[in-house]
Design an enzyme around this catalytic site. Structure first.
Site, short mmCIF file in Angstrom:
data_model
loop_
_atom_site.label_atom_id
_atom_site.label_comp_id
_atom_site.label_asym_id
_atom_site.label_seq_id
_atom_site.Cartn_x
_atom_site.Cartn_y
_atom_site.Cartn_z
N ARG A 1 0.84 -1.20 0.00
CA ARG A 1 0.00 0.00 0.00
C ARG A 1 0.87 1.25 0.00
O ARG A 1 0.57 2.24 -0.67
CB ARG A 1 -0.93 -0.02 1.21
CG ARG A 1 -2.04 -1.04 1.11
CD ARG A 1 -2.72 -1.34 2.44
NE ARG A 1 -3.30 -0.15 3.04
CZ ARG A 1 -3.79 -0.12 4.28
NH1 ARG A 1 -3.75 -1.23 5.04
NH2 ARG A 1 -4.29 1.00 4.77
N CYS B 1 -0.78 5.87 9.38
CA CYS B 1 -1.11 4.57 8.79
C CYS B 1 -2.30 4.81 7.87
O CYS B 1 -2.32 5.82 7.17
CB CYS B 1 -1.43 3.55 9.89
SG CYS B 1 -2.74 4.09 11.01
#
Length: 316
Positions: A223, A286
């Site tokens: 990601r 995050c």
């Protein structure tokens, strides 16, 4: 309430009652991160008394799963939990007016939620995760308590080990706890990074500027690199310019799901380029601001000093 296992069921190891620590200080832990044995001993030595105004030990489940996971934290909490535990719902105790998931709530909303859980400001709260994930969302919940000034907060390392060691668990509909009046305290925003300051840092990095601030990203490497999709539909992957990839899973033992030792964590963090200097601030992010706090806990265990702030909302 259905009790899956009690202390008497543990024939392969000494019962907690035989290891009882009688001192009233047994409810005080000397470290932020504690072991299942430490919590079990303390709970056995300090059984909950609802009428007491003194500090109690309250296990707090903060189980949470990504939107791509069919499980929910509350359903898992009902299947297996530490006796007397309450459930901290990250998807409910939040800023309901924000379009982003589980942003920090206002001080009154937080205080009301804690009161409904029957928690007092004097209580020692030990936050834990699901047994399947080990360490995932509990650090975020513990950090939230600290942001709102709860003084006695600890993180269990971890519930998976608790279950495997044969310590008490229960299931079914949890006990309804008497509500309390939890004092409203303004959040310590020195612990929180916001969009604007991260945006300024990113723009400076794009222009080739240097800073005494590092941005650490806890999302998986795919990601971060932009090759794997985000778990939320319509959200592109990639990373903020200048960010350092520190996947939270690298900080957790793949078998036990426990946080790695301080020595291991320090080696991993330094290898990834984390500056151990005290004067270098660490901004932690995050997907939404949950697993970023795993990095914060790892920095502490690794003995890496300096200011640490969590970017609430993070990549989302």
């Amino acid at each position: 309430m259905s009790f899956i296992r009690t202390l008497s069921a543990r024939s392969a190891r000494p019962t907690i009652s035989k290891l009882r620590v009688a001192s009233p200080m047994s409810s005080r832990f000397s470290t932020y991160v504690i072991t299942p044995s430490q919590l079990a001993l303390a709970l056995d030595a300090n059984p909950p008394v609802t009428t007491s105004t003194h500090s109690r030990i309250v296990p707090l489940s903060a189980e949470w799963f990504l939107p791509t996971d069919p499980r929910t934290g509350h359903s898992e909490f009902q299947k297996c939990r530490i006796p007397t535990a309450r459930f901290f719902d990250l998807d409910d105790i939040k800023d309901a007016a924000s379009p982003y998931p589980h942003m920090l709530p206002s001080a009154p909303v937080f205080a009301s939620a804690m009161g409904k859980l029957g928690i007092r400001r004097a209580d020692t709260v030990v936050v834990y995760d699901s047994p399947s994930l080990g360490i995932f969302s509990a650090p975020r919940a513990a950090w939230t308590l600290r942001v709102f000034g709860h003084e006695k907060v600890h993180l269990l390392n971890n519930f998976k080990v608790w279950v495997e060691e044969g310590l008490p668990i229960e299931a079914g509909t949890p006990e309804v706890h008497e509500q309390t009046v939890y004092e409203v305290v303004a959040p310590d925003l020195r612990m929180v990074a916001d969009f604007e300051e991260v945006k300024v840092l990113a723009e400076m990095r794009l222009e080739g500027g240097k800073s005494d601030v590092q941005l650490l990203d806890a999302r998986p490497g795919g990601r971060f690199k932009g090759v794997d999709p985000e778990p939320r539909p319509g959200l592109s992957s990639g990373h903020v310019p200048g960010a350092i990839s520190v996947p939270f899973s690298d900080l957790v033992d793949p078998v036990t799901k426990k946080l790695r030792s301080g020595k291991e964590l320090r080696e991993i963090l330094l290898r990834k380029g984390v500056d151990p200097s005290e004067g270098v601030e660490k901004k932690l992010m995050c997907g939404t601001g949950v697993t970023a706090v795993v990095i914060e806990t790892a920095l502490d265990l690794a003995g890496i000093p300096g200011k640490r702030v969590v970017y609430d909302g993070s990549w989302t």
